[in-house]
Structures are given as C-alpha cells and as structure tokens.
Design a protein around this motif. Structure first.
Motif, PDB file in Angstrom:
ATOM      1  N   MET A   1       2.873   4.522 -14.715  1.00  0.00           N
ATOM      2  CA  MET A   1       1.796   5.475 -14.571  1.00  0.00           C
ATOM      3  C   MET A   1       0.743   4.966 -13.584  1.00  0.00           C
ATOM      4  N   ILE A   2       0.235   3.766 -13.794  1.00  0.00           N
ATOM      5  CA  ILE A   2      -0.762   3.214 -12.875  1.00  0.00           C
ATOM      6  C   ILE A   2      -0.130   3.001 -11.502  1.00  0.00           C
ATOM      7  N   HIS A   3       1.099   2.510 -11.482  1.00  0.00           N
ATOM      8  CA  HIS A   3       1.808   2.283 -10.218  1.00  0.00           C
ATOM      9  C   HIS A   3       1.888   3.582  -9.408  1.00  0.00           C
ATOM     10  N   GLU A   4       2.190   4.693 -10.049  1.00  0.00           N
ATOM     11  CA  GLU A   4       2.287   5.978  -9.346  1.00  0.00           C
ATOM     12  C   GLU A   4       0.936   6.405  -8.779  1.00  0.00           C
ATOM     13  N   ARG A   5      -0.144   6.164  -9.543  1.00  0.00           N
ATOM     14  CA  ARG A   5      -1.481   6.513  -9.043  1.00  0.00           C
ATOM     15  C   ARG A   5      -1.840   5.697  -7.807  1.00  0.00           C
ATOM     16  N   ILE A   6      -1.446   4.443  -7.810  1.00  0.00           N
ATOM     17  CA  ILE A   6      -1.699   3.598  -6.636  1.00  0.00           C
ATOM     18  C   ILE A   6      -0.875   4.100  -5.456  1.00  0.00           C
ATOM     19  N   GLU A   7       0.396   4.348  -5.658  1.00  0.00           N
ATOM     20  CA  GLU A   7       1.287   4.811  -4.587  1.00  0.00           C
ATOM     21  C   GLU A   7       0.814   6.129  -3.981  1.00  0.00           C
ATOM     22  N   LYS A   8       0.237   7.018  -4.786  1.00  0.00           N
ATOM     23  CA  LYS A   8      -0.227   8.322  -4.290  1.00  0.00           C
ATOM     24  C   LYS A   8      -1.413   8.194  -3.345  1.00  0.00           C
ATOM     25  N   LYS A   9      -2.066   7.050  -3.355  1.00  0.00           N
ATOM     26  CA  LYS A   9      -3.207   6.826  -2.469  1.00  0.00           C
ATOM     27  C   LYS A   9      -2.776   6.318  -1.095  1.00  0.00           C
ATOM     28  N   ILE A  10      -1.482   6.049  -0.904  1.00  0.00           N
ATOM     29  CA  ILE A  10      -0.966   5.478   0.337  1.00  0.00           C
ATOM     30  C   ILE A  10      -0.281   6.576   1.157  1.00  0.00           C
ATOM     31  N   PHE A  11      -0.680   6.691   2.426  1.00  0.00           N
ATOM     32  CA  PHE A  11      -0.129   7.693   3.327  1.00  0.00           C
ATOM     33  C   PHE A  11       0.497   6.999   4.529  1.00  0.00           C
ATOM     34  N   ALA A  12       1.749   7.333   4.814  1.00  0.00           N
ATOM     35  CA  ALA A  12       2.474   6.711   5.919  1.00  0.00           C
ATOM     36  C   ALA A  12       1.904   7.113   7.276  1.00  0.00           C
ATOM     37  N   ASP A  13       1.217   8.240   7.315  1.00  0.00           N
ATOM     38  CA  ASP A  13       0.607   8.718   8.552  1.00  0.00           C
ATOM     39  C   ASP A  13      -0.468   9.736   8.205  1.00  0.00           C
ATOM     40  N   ALA A  14      -1.095  10.277   9.233  1.00  0.00           N
ATOM     41  CA  ALA A  14      -2.177  11.245   9.036  1.00  0.00           C
ATOM     42  C   ALA A  14      -1.631  12.672   9.037  1.00  0.00           C
ATOM     43  N   GLY A  15      -0.483  12.877   8.408  1.00  0.00           N
ATOM     44  CA  GLY A  15       0.173  14.177   8.395  1.00  0.00           C
ATOM     45  C   GLY A  15      -0.409  15.146   7.386  1.00  0.00           C
ATOM     46  N   ASP A  16       0.437  16.084   6.982  1.00  0.00           N
ATOM     47  CA  ASP A  16       0.022  17.199   6.137  1.00  0.00           C
ATOM     48  C   ASP A  16      -0.573  16.775   4.798  1.00  0.00           C
ATOM     49  N   GLU A  17       0.031  15.784   4.156  1.00  0.00           N
ATOM     50  CA  GLU A  17      -0.475  15.370   2.840  1.00  0.00           C
ATOM     51  C   GLU A  17      -1.915  14.873   2.925  1.00  0.00           C
ATOM     52  N   LEU A  18      -2.190  14.018   3.876  1.00  0.00           N
ATOM     53  CA  LEU A  18      -3.551  13.514   4.043  1.00  0.00           C
ATOM     54  C   LEU A  18      -4.477  14.649   4.470  1.00  0.00           C
ATOM     55  N   SER A  19      -4.012  15.520   5.349  1.00  0.00           N
ATOM     56  CA  SER A  19      -4.838  16.644   5.802  1.00  0.00           C
ATOM     57  C   SER A  19      -5.254  17.536   4.639  1.00  0.00           C
ATOM     58  N   ARG A  20      -4.337  17.788   3.712  1.00  0.00           N
ATOM     59  CA  ARG A  20      -4.672  18.599   2.530  1.00  0.00           C
ATOM     60  C   ARG A  20      -5.724  17.902   1.673  1.00  0.00           C
TER      61      ARG A  20
END
Length: 119
Positions: A1-20
């Motif tokens: 659970m905590i691991h997933e929350r940490i991983e969700k904060k990491i973006f491979a690039d400035a694409g759609d996910e970060l833009s949203r």
C-alpha cells in the motif's frame, strides 16, 4: 500500500499523467513549487533544501536528471545510484508531491510545462 503511493508520485516524463495532476492542482489553486537536481547521493543537505522548498507552497515537484543526463553532467562514473532508486527515495519523502524524470541537461522544458508558482 505505501509502496504504491510512493510509486504513484514518480513520473517517467512530463506527459499526460503529470499534466492531469498539474491541471488538478491549478484548479484547486495550489501553489506549485519546483526544484530539480541529480540527487545522486542523497544526504541531509538535500533533505533540508527540499523541505525548505516544500514549505514555500502547497505541492513540491522535483525534476530529476535521468542517468544519461547525470553522466553527461558529471562524467562516466556517475550516477552512483540509478534513476529508479533516486526517484523512489525522493518520492518517499512526505513533503515531495511528484518526481518527474528529465533527460535534458537543464530542466528548462520541464519548467515550461510545470509553470511553478515558485522556482
């Protein structure tokens, strides 16, 4: 659970996910703080610097140089730690809202996308 929350904060690039996410923060009128670096050998000075940056706004976005970018900037023996490990350590800090990797030598393009309130 905590691991997933940490991983969700990491973006491979400035694409759609970060833009949203950035659009959501802007909609909520959050003050976005941006900083960047290699953070190759994370130490107390880095933690203090990032905590201070986070205190200047509502969310902290950290631009992280990729391994290739670090090699170009610091030489062939660097980085000591991989971009995946560096990103995970940064994202595990509670006051870091997002970590986004960038491959350029400077974060200029990323700054144009993030459009932070504080740089």
């Amino acid at each position: 659970m905590i691991h997933e929350r940490i991983e969700k904060k990491i973006f491979a690039d400035a694409g759609d996910e970060l833009s949203r996410l950035l659009a959501y923060w802007r909609f909520r009128s959050f003050r976005v703080v941006f900083t960047n670096g290699c953070f190759d050998v994370l130490h107390r000075g880095h933690a203090e610097y990032l905590a201070k940056a986070a205190s200047m706004g509502d969310v902290l976005v950290v631009g992280l140089n990729t391994d290739d970018s670090v090699r170009r900037l610091k030489g062939p023996s660097r980085p000591v730690n991989t971009q995946a490990n560096r990103a995970y350590l940064l994202a595990s800090m509670g006051f870091v809202s997002a970590v986004v990797l960038f491959d350029e030598d400077t974060p200029e393009n990323l700054i144009q996308i993030v459009r932070p309130s504080f740089l």
